[in-house]
Every structure is written in structure tokens, then in C-alpha cells.
Design an enzyme around this catalytic site. Sequence first.
Site, PDB file in Angstrom:
ATOM      1  N   PRO A   1      -7.648  -9.121  -2.151  1.00  0.00           N
ATOM      2  CG  PRO A   1      -8.551  -9.841  -0.141  1.00  0.00           C
ATOM      3  CD  PRO A   1      -7.940 -10.339  -1.399  1.00  0.00           C
TER       4      PRO A   1
ATOM      5  CG  ASP B   1      -3.365 -11.631  -0.514  1.00  0.00           C
ATOM      6  OD1 ASP B   1      -4.390 -11.392   0.141  1.00  0.00           O
ATOM      7  OD2 ASP B   1      -3.251 -12.601  -1.299  1.00  0.00           O
ATOM      8  CG  HIS B   2      -5.967  -6.859   4.548  1.00  0.00           C
ATOM      9  ND1 HIS B   2      -5.518  -7.417   5.727  1.00  0.00           N
ATOM     10  CD2 HIS B   2      -6.484  -5.668   4.891  1.00  0.00           C
ATOM     11  CE1 HIS B   2      -5.774  -6.599   6.733  1.00  0.00           C
ATOM     12  NE2 HIS B   2      -6.360  -5.525   6.249  1.00  0.00           N
ATOM     13  NE  ARG B   3      -6.347 -13.602  -0.732  1.00  0.00           N
ATOM     14  CZ  ARG B   3      -6.169 -14.382  -1.790  1.00  0.00           C
ATOM     15  NH1 ARG B   3      -7.125 -15.184  -2.179  1.00  0.00           N
ATOM     16  NH2 ARG B   3      -5.034 -14.347  -2.469  1.00  0.00           N
TER      17      ARG B   3
ATOM     18  CB  ILE C   1       0.063  -9.387   4.903  1.00  0.00           C
ATOM     19  CG1 ILE C   1       1.066 -10.471   4.500  1.00  0.00           C
ATOM     20  CG2 ILE C   1       0.754  -8.198   5.526  1.00  0.00           C
ATOM     21  CD1 ILE C   1       1.913 -10.103   3.341  1.00  0.00           C
TER      22      ILE C   1
END
Length: 434
Positions: free
Chosen positions: A228, A404-406, A408
Amino acid sequence: MPTEFRLPKLAEGDATGSVAKVLVRAGDALALDQSVLEVETEKAVVEVPSTVAGTVEAVHVQPGDEVAEGTLVLTVAEQAGTKASPVPAASPAPAKDPVRDEPAAQPAAAAPAAAADAPAPAPAAAAAPPPAPLSAAGSRLPAAPSVRRFARELGVELAQVQGTGPAGRISLQDVKAHVRARSAAPAAGAAPAALPDFSRFGPVRREGVGAVRRATAHHLGQSWPNVPQVTQFDAADVTELERLRRLHAQAVADRGGKLTVTAVLLKVVALALRKYPKFNASLDLARGEIVYKEYTHIGVAVDTPRGLLVPVVRDVGRKSIADLSVELSALAEKARSAKLTSDDMQGGCFSISNLGGIGGTGFTPIVNSPEVAILGVSRTEIQPRWDGTAFAPRSILPLSLSYDHRLIDGADAARFLRFVCEVVESPFLLALEG
Ligand code: CAO
């Protein structure tokens, strides 16, 4: 002769639940295995399939009702020979590895084949009178919310799934069959979509996909649905940096390098990675760990006649900008003349993609997984900037950071990119902090 459909056992450890949604109504044609209810238990939203087929005469539950095994759900005017046996349990919307967790009795190999063929109506539906509109009628893709959620979790586009239920309704089984078919497909990164016959619309030409393009398609096809990602934008005033670059260009050229924005950004990013180690990490979900790297190897996207290649510059933090300029020129040349080895392209912690030499005001690069962020560089432009008393012409470099929003968060990304801009604007910080 009306039949009662009662709630089957929900799931191990879940004795009761609350009705989240009723998916049929009186008058609906009902097929075997058609989802009739969504029940929310402590652990999951459970989809309840029907064990009878026929026409729904009455619905005895409504959203919000507390239900347990044996609760009367429907009265159904049944058709002969349409009772399922044995009674299947309600199927939870799985969280982990639903494809592998499937009961062994499921015809695993048959499912994709069936899905690929023309949709075979369920036995009951074949015998049923023209089906009355389902409760989901009107929605373009008939599927229960739990099925949608499940598909989303697996990165499956529902539009690509062949629904085998009445009116093309997509069930959990259909999504699983789609995923199985996809993983059985040749390593292309994504399920090969069935293409239309383009020659019906005009002349076409076909050519083989080269190895670099295949590798790119595979790698990015893996990253895109699994990571994501979000892109943060910012811009740096590079007026002073451009002056310094011109001033020192010849000295670097004498050593065989080209003092470019990319070479400077390599050094700036290495400093930012040291300050924000999360950007120099990978996410190991299998072990529930974050892997922090204590080296700074940075990949640089190079546009070559064979396609995109990403050679890696090693230990950037330990090298001078002049050395990086020489090394980057050599690596880019090696990439363009097809001389890179696979070692040259491994071990990167972060990537830089500079499209500024070509043009454009901004873009969203794709994270080069298992790295967790990538810096996009667009074209420097002279723009008016307010200096407190007047507008002055300044050289502005647009930057974008996909992450990577997982791992950051947006605030981390904004800080990281701001720091990159500040160092680019005051290159002295490289000496001060580097
Ligand atoms: N703004 C304005 N001009 C820029 C610029 C920017 N952000 N970046 C580079 N330029 C200019 C350079 O100054 C140079 O100009 P001159 O020829 O007048 O000196 C010219 O563009 C070409 O630069 P370069 O390629 O020689 O040097 P570089 O170190 O900046 O870039 C490399 C090296 C390998 C990044 C680049 O050649 C390249 O291949 N870029 C494409 C990357 C790519 O395809 N990314 C997409 C991947 S994701 O789809």
C-alpha cells in the site's frame, strides 16, 4: 412444502453472533450455497450459505438480531432434490491464508477450470424459474461485503473474478478459485487477463516481450498489489546547488564523472537514510520484524534501450559526491550497453528515479519492494519565489517520495522529504552532518 433454514454452526469458539446483513428477501429465488446472511462474530464477519434451494417465503431475522446455531433464518418453498448434504458450516471471511486453509475435500483443481468456463449455474438455479432480482441487484458486481473485503485483502479485483452464483454472484469460493488460477499462471506478476481480439478494430503487430521488460513487469506487478503506497510531494530551491554544480563540474569531469543532480541526491539521500533509519529498512511480516540495514546501498533507475534497469551504488554514505559522480556515470553506461551483472542490481536499500532530464512536473514512482521508499525527481524549472520584498527567479526541483505505508506514516515521509529538500538547499549540511 416449505422448509426451514436454520443457522448452522458459525465457527469454532463462536457460539453467537449478530446479523450484519440479510442478503435475500421474500420472493427471491434461492440457490444452494447462495449467501443469505452476514453474521458478525467476535472474530470475523461470517457469510452464511444456504443449504436449501427454492423460493424464499419468509425471512425471520433482521440486521442487529443476536443469532446462534439453530436460529430460524428463512422459510423456503423448496424444490425437489435440492437439499445440500452434508450441511456446510458458515464460511468466515478468512484473515490469513484462506487459499491454503481450504478443506481438503474442496475440488481445488476443478474450481479454476470451472471458473474459466462459461459460468455454470448452480443446479438449483438451473431448475428454478427465472430468478427474481437478488437483494444485491443494482450493484454492478454482485458480491457480499465480506467477499469484497476478502478480495481486497488478497489484492484481487472483483471485476476479474468469474462469479458462478445466480446472476453471476461472486462467492468466496470464486475469489479463491481466481487466486489459485492466478498463482498457477506463469510468473508474470499478475493473472494474464483475457484480451479482446484487437484486430477486429484495426491492424495490429505482435512482438515478443524482452527479458528486461518481463522482469520489470514481474517485479512491479508484485509490488503494486502488495504494497500500500502513498506519494508525498515537495520542492527544493536548487539555485545555490546549481551554481556550485557549474563551479565544480569541470573538476569532476576531469576525473571521468558528470556532476549531476542525481549524483548529489545520492549523497543527500544517504544522509537522510541515516537520520531516518525506517526508510533504510524492510518489513519482514513472516517473522514480525523490521530489518534495519546498517549500510546505504542506493539503486538508481536507468532508462536503457532494453527497458528500465536499477543498478545499485554501494555504501553511498561513505563516498564523496565526486566519487559518486564517477561511479554513477560508469554504472549508467554499463546499464545502457547491457554490461550490468545481476550483482550490480542487488542489495539496494532505497531507490532514486530521476526523470528530470526528460521533463515533467511530478510523478509517483512505485516502491521497489522489499525496499520501503523511492525518491522521484522531476525537472528543475525557474520559477518566481517571494523573497520577502519581491519575486525573484529561483531554480526549483520537484521531488516526490513514494513509501510503503505499512511501515512508514505520512508524517515520517513529510519529514524525510523536507530534510532532503533542506540539505539540497543548503549543501553545507552535507559536510556539517555527513
Ligand atoms: N532537472 C533538469 N535537468 C535534469 C534533471 C532534473 N531533475 N536531471 C538531469 N537533468 C539533466 C542533466 O543536467 C543533463 O543535462 P545536460 O545533458 O545538459 O548536462 C541531462 O538532464 C541528462 O542527465 P544525465 O542522464 O546525464 O544524468 P543524471 O545523473 O541526472 O541521470 C540517470 C542519470 C541514469 C538517472 C538518467 O540518465 C536516467 O536514465 N533517467 C531515467 C530514469 C528513469 O527511467 N526513471 C523511471 C523509472 S520508473 O518508471
